[in-house]
Design a protein around this motif. Structure first.
Motif, PDB file in Angstrom:
ATOM      1  N   MET A 213       0.848  -1.196   0.000  1.00  0.00           N
ATOM      2  CA  MET A 213       0.000   0.000   0.000  1.00  0.00           C
ATOM      3  C   MET A 213       0.878   1.239   0.000  1.00  0.00           C
ATOM      4  SD  MET A 213      -1.529   0.273   3.872  1.00  0.00           S
ATOM      5  CE  MET A 213      -0.461   0.293   5.321  1.00  0.00           C
ATOM      6  N   HIS A 214       0.388   2.272  -0.698  1.00  0.00           N
ATOM      7  CA  HIS A 214       1.135   3.500  -0.894  1.00  0.00           C
ATOM      8  C   HIS A 214       0.173   4.651  -0.574  1.00  0.00           C
ATOM      9  CE1 HIS A 214       4.121   1.046  -3.232  1.00  0.00           C
ATOM     10  NE2 HIS A 214       3.036   0.296  -3.304  1.00  0.00           N
ATOM     11  N   MET A 215       0.420   5.326   0.549  1.00  0.00           N
ATOM     12  CA  MET A 215      -0.550   6.268   1.104  1.00  0.00           C
ATOM     13  C   MET A 215      -0.156   7.710   0.798  1.00  0.00           C
ATOM     14  SD  MET A 215      -1.586   6.748   5.112  1.00  0.00           S
ATOM     15  CE  MET A 215      -1.710   4.974   5.304  1.00  0.00           C
ATOM     16  N   TYR A 216      -1.143   8.494   0.329  1.00  0.00           N
ATOM     17  CA  TYR A 216      -0.908   9.876  -0.077  1.00  0.00           C
ATOM     18  C   TYR A 216      -1.883  10.829   0.606  1.00  0.00           C
ATOM     19  CZ  TYR A 216       2.139   8.262  -3.868  1.00  0.00           C
ATOM     20  OH  TYR A 216       3.162   7.716  -4.585  1.00  0.00           O
ATOM     21  N   HIS A 217      -1.437  12.090   0.719  1.00  0.00           N
ATOM     22  CA  HIS A 217      -2.314  13.147   1.224  1.00  0.00           C
ATOM     23  C   HIS A 217      -3.406  13.446   0.200  1.00  0.00           C
ATOM     24  CE1 HIS A 217      -0.105  14.179   4.838  1.00  0.00           C
ATOM     25  NE2 HIS A 217       1.043  14.192   4.156  1.00  0.00           N
TER      26      HIS A 217
ATOM     27  N   VAL B  12      -6.982   2.184  -6.534  1.00  0.00           N
ATOM     28  CA  VAL B  12      -6.884   3.489  -5.882  1.00  0.00           C
ATOM     29  C   VAL B  12      -8.129   3.668  -5.017  1.00  0.00           C
ATOM     30  CG1 VAL B  12      -6.809   5.984  -6.201  1.00  0.00           C
ATOM     31  CG2 VAL B  12      -5.480   4.499  -7.710  1.00  0.00           C
ATOM     32  N   THR B  13      -7.910   3.759  -3.705  1.00  0.00           N
ATOM     33  CA  THR B  13      -9.001   3.938  -2.743  1.00  0.00           C
ATOM     34  C   THR B  13      -8.908   5.347  -2.166  1.00  0.00           C
ATOM     35  OG1 THR B  13      -8.916   1.590  -2.149  1.00  0.00           O
ATOM     36  CG2 THR B  13     -10.080   3.068  -0.637  1.00  0.00           C
ATOM     37  N   THR B  14      -9.948   6.156  -2.426  1.00  0.00           N
ATOM     38  CA  THR B  14      -9.984   7.518  -1.907  1.00  0.00           C
ATOM     39  C   THR B  14     -10.738   7.539  -0.583  1.00  0.00           C
ATOM     40  OG1 THR B  14      -9.997   8.370  -4.175  1.00  0.00           O
ATOM     41  CG2 THR B  14     -10.617   9.898  -2.435  1.00  0.00           C
ATOM     42  N   PHE B  15     -10.193   8.251   0.398  1.00  0.00           N
ATOM     43  CA  PHE B  15     -10.794   8.344   1.723  1.00  0.00           C
ATOM     44  C   PHE B  15     -11.559   9.659   1.861  1.00  0.00           C
ATOM     45  CE2 PHE B  15      -7.951   4.899   2.112  1.00  0.00           C
ATOM     46  CZ  PHE B  15      -8.335   4.151   3.223  1.00  0.00           C
ATOM     47  N   ALA B  16     -12.399   9.734   2.886  1.00  0.00           N
ATOM     48  CA  ALA B  16     -13.276  10.890   3.071  1.00  0.00           C
ATOM     49  C   ALA B  16     -12.499  12.187   3.238  1.00  0.00           C
ATOM     50  CB  ALA B  16     -14.185  10.663   4.278  1.00  0.00           C
ATOM     51  N   CYS B  17     -11.255  12.095   3.696  1.00  0.00           N
ATOM     52  CA  CYS B  17     -10.414  13.275   3.881  1.00  0.00           C
ATOM     53  C   CYS B  17      -9.801  13.774   2.581  1.00  0.00           C
ATOM     54  CB  CYS B  17      -9.311  12.962   4.877  1.00  0.00           C
ATOM     55  SG  CYS B  17      -8.284  11.544   4.378  1.00  0.00           S
ATOM     56  N   GLY B  18      -9.957  13.001   1.511  1.00  0.00           N
ATOM     57  CA  GLY B  18      -9.346  13.351   0.233  1.00  0.00           C
ATOM     58  C   GLY B  18      -8.040  12.620  -0.016  1.00  0.00           C
ATOM     59  N   GLY B  19      -7.449  12.066   1.042  1.00  0.00           N
ATOM     60  CA  GLY B  19      -6.250  11.261   0.850  1.00  0.00           C
ATOM     61  C   GLY B  19      -6.586   9.955   0.165  1.00  0.00           C
ATOM     62  N   PHE B  20      -5.571   9.285  -0.337  1.00  0.00           N
ATOM     63  CA  PHE B  20      -5.843   8.026  -1.026  1.00  0.00           C
ATOM     64  C   PHE B  20      -4.731   7.017  -0.786  1.00  0.00           C
ATOM     65  CE2 PHE B  20      -3.264  10.268  -4.145  1.00  0.00           C
ATOM     66  CZ  PHE B  20      -2.533   9.278  -4.790  1.00  0.00           C
ATOM     67  N   VAL B  21      -5.075   5.766  -1.032  1.00  0.00           N
ATOM     68  CA  VAL B  21      -4.122   4.666  -0.943  1.00  0.00           C
ATOM     69  C   VAL B  21      -4.105   3.944  -2.282  1.00  0.00           C
ATOM     70  CG1 VAL B  21      -3.652   2.408   0.087  1.00  0.00           C
ATOM     71  CG2 VAL B  21      -4.296   4.332   1.535  1.00  0.00           C
ATOM     72  N   MET B  22      -2.924   3.810  -2.845  1.00  0.00           N
ATOM     73  CA  MET B  22      -2.775   2.991  -4.049  1.00  0.00           C
ATOM     74  C   MET B  22      -2.364   1.595  -3.589  1.00  0.00           C
ATOM     75  SD  MET B  22      -0.711   1.506  -6.504  1.00  0.00           S
ATOM     76  CE  MET B  22       0.909   2.249  -6.567  1.00  0.00           C
TER      77      MET B  22
END
Length: 413
Positions: free
Chosen positions: A42-46, A140-150
């Motif tokens: 998993m690769h987590m982004y803002h 690509v999973t987008t979270f409610a905060c706008g961040g995402f995990v590839m």
């Protein structure tokens, strides 16, 4: 809160332009039986704007250059897997989570969202290629905060860690508007030695019921240890050397074995420099480094002496690899021992995933998604911000030995 990930769309991303369609032979090391499987990470982004579309479009462009990854593994000759450059494409999922990354504790272990919801797991009706024959899959999973995990699944038979990171960096290059990857890929699998050595059958794996721990090491401790080694020996040592030496000592102490009991440490080292491979080579280019010693020797040595053991083993590996390349050895050098006295270390801190930029800044965290009770293992990562240093993901001792192991690792005098 009941965390839920919903699949928004799924499908196949094909190269953006027509690509060649040869069947490419894999290297000896690519064909090794243990490499025929998917490595999950998993690769987590803002926060980012529409990251799934950006990455999907960039993926199609990158596959023009990395067209073998749009194909799949075949075996025209039994036991001789190859890549058929069929342009079938990459299975790609867009998903949304009903929580923020903060709600999910930034996916620290234990995961509050099962890993199966963060990586693509297609059904047979969605994707006709069997997983072990697939080159790569993405989600690509987008979270409610706008961040995402590839969420990434790459086949180890097609690329090692550095190779997989090279491809994902190319996707980032395309996402940022470049006309071609900064590092152009080359196949060149014929440049890896192809000896007549037959791999040994895969051994039976024990069930070890391993405990899980996360241990962070501040940069001050790492730098201090490196300086001490330089003062004592006049030689440089790496973060990997320091942390692996400490790991081996602390784990050996926690196991409380008889003094003459044999303990083993293994890891894979890159041999790209020995083969003088092109920078764009993205296949497996690794060779095992193995250390074996009586328990009492590991425990009676200083940390810096254990660092020396590791550095000497790296030198021996280079000689062993040259013998392997010249077919001067007849036994399988990749054969491993899977028992509780053996531990395996992987270094993810410098393979390149942490440098991938899709135009949304670099990732907060890149981490393998590994859960196993078969192999005592440790992964070294770059510590996630705001920490500066290194992080160890340790799954290497049972609950019986966990407290002693973790407490020893946290002594950083």
């Amino acid at each position: 809160m009941n965390f839920k990930v919903t699949k928004v769309s799924s499908g196949v991303v094909k190269p953006a332009e027509p690509t060649p369609n040869p069947t490419l032979r894999l290297a000896w090391v690519d064909r090794y039986p243990t490499h025929r499987g998917l490595v999950e990470s998993m690769h987590m982004y803002h926060a980012a704007t529409n990251p799934a579309k950006v990455i999907r479009d960039a993926l199609a462009k990158a596959l023009v250059f990395f067209y073998p990854l749009a194909g799949h593994i075949v075996e025209p000759i039994p036991g001789e897997p190859a890549i058929e450059c069929s342009a079938k494409g990459v299975y790609f999922v867009e998903a949304k989570a009903n929580c923020s990354l903060e709600d999910a504790k930034y996916l620290e272990r234990p995961l509050l969202i099962p890993k199966e919801e963060l990586v693509p797991c297609p059904g047979s009706k969605e994707w006709e290629v069997e997983p072990h024959n697939t080159a790569i899959m993405m989600q690509v999973t987008t979270f409610a905060c706008g961040g995402f995990v590839m969420g990434l699944r790459t086949n180890h038979a097609v690329a090692d860690g550095m190779g997989a990171a090279q491809f994902i960096q190319a996707v980032g290059d395309m996402a940022r508007g470049l006309a071609k990857p900064l590092v152009m890929p080359v196949w060149d699998r014929e440049k890896f030695p192809d000896p007549k050595i037959k791999p040994n059958p895969l051994p039976e794996l024990p069930i070890l019921a391993l405990d899980y721990a996360i241990i962070d090491f501040p940069i001050d401790y790492i730098n201090k240890s490196k300086s001490q080694y330089m003062e004592c020996t006049g030689k440089f040592c790496s973060t990997f050397d320091i942390l692996t030496a400490k790991l081996w000592q602390c784990r050996t102490r926690a196991l409380n074995l008889q003094p003459e009991s044999t303990v083993k440490l293994s890891f894979f080292a890159s041999v790209r420099h020995l083969l003088k491979l092109d920078k764009g080579y993205y296949g497996n280019s690794i060779f095992p480094v193995k250390l074996t010693a009586p328990s009492k020797k590991v425990l009676s040595s200083t940390l810096l002496e254990v660092v020396n053991f590791i550095q000497e083993a790296k030198k021996i590996m280079q000689l062993e690899f040259l013998d392997f390349a010249k077919e001067k050895i007849e036994t399988d050098p990749f054969q491993m021992t899977f028992n509780y006295e053996s531990v395996y270390v992987s270094d993810w801190s410098k393979i390149g995933f942490v440098d991938v930029d899709y135009g949304f800044e670099k990732p907060m965290l890149c981490s393998p998604l590994v859960n196993n009770d078969f192999i005592a293992s440790v992964v070294i990562l770059k510590a996630p911000p705001p920490l500066v240093g290194a992080r160890l993901l340790a799954s290497c001792v049972t609950k019986e030995h966990s407290m002693e192991f973790v407490s020893g690792m946290k002594i950083m005098d």
